[in-house]
Design a protein around this motif. Sequence first.
Motif: not given
Length: 359
Positions: A234-246
Amino acid sequence: MTGRVYIIAEAGVNHDGSLDDALRLVDAAAAAGADCVKFQTFVASALASATAEKAQYQKRTTDAEESQLAMLKRLELPPAAYRTLQDHARARGIDFLSTPFDPASLDFLLHDLHLQRLKVGSGDMTNAPMLLEMARAGREVILSTGMATLDEVEEALSVLAFGYAGRREAPSRAAFAQAFGDPAVRAALIGKVTVLHCTTEYPAPPAAANLRAMDTLAEKFGLPVGYSDHSLGLEVTIAAAARGAVMIEKHLTLDCGRDGPDHAASLEPETFGQMVAAIRLVEAALGDGRKAPQLAEAANIPIARKSLVAARAIAAGEAFTADNLALKRPATGLAPIALWDMLGKPARRAYAADDIIEP
């Protein structure tokens, strides 16, 4: 980012050719809290030739001696199955999407299922005829950009913009590029296209995720940018959301241990639900970007900050000095920055030690 992340459960071909399992994947996606469940629509013989080899990851997770065409035939669903899946998704209150891989499948999604949004897989990002048909049909497009250079992404967007803008000159690479130079043509992409950064490997190593490329795509094209994730966990996915993925797309399977091309790089339903919950927490944590005291911390301002107090007894008329003033909690009086303004001024009244200094 201030909006809600749109989460796509990529069921793909994890049904292994079984409509019953495909329906179970719709149920699992809805139960996990995804916004959308997505499948892949293809006619195997129109997608791969008899000589097409499998990718290495496919050889690891399926019979290595089996051809890609034979594998795809096992994973193919008939058109009627997609109507059933679309209806079931609607009944479960979740959006339905599919990725077309050949002209007949695109025509089916456009004119039989009447999908208003289509997903372009990374392998078809350079398939200009397919992109042009999608845009001329006026459909929204989610464009995955795995394996692509920035110039290739721009060329794909130029094809879509050409189609959306209704340009009638003969399609060609030169015509697309010329049209894309017109701001009005590029503006046709707004509200129509979401670009997904992606690393096309299954599973994708976290070190190859390159999440900062999302920033590059957003700055270059001014379009919403999301992330299609093939990494484990899950780590990369959650990081993407935190980085601003819509938008986040992640593979969903009923069992990671099954034989099949994508199961090993997918999440099982319980873990997928954990990912959704984590992304929703990230959304809340990102806030609105304004720097101001939050309601949750307001009550702690007078407790944590300091104000000017008497360091010892001070007589009325005595001048304030660095020796008879101190900075202590609570912050119910003058802020510490007022210290220099008070030095040398006479006390208007007598103070006991720790009394709050009045202006």
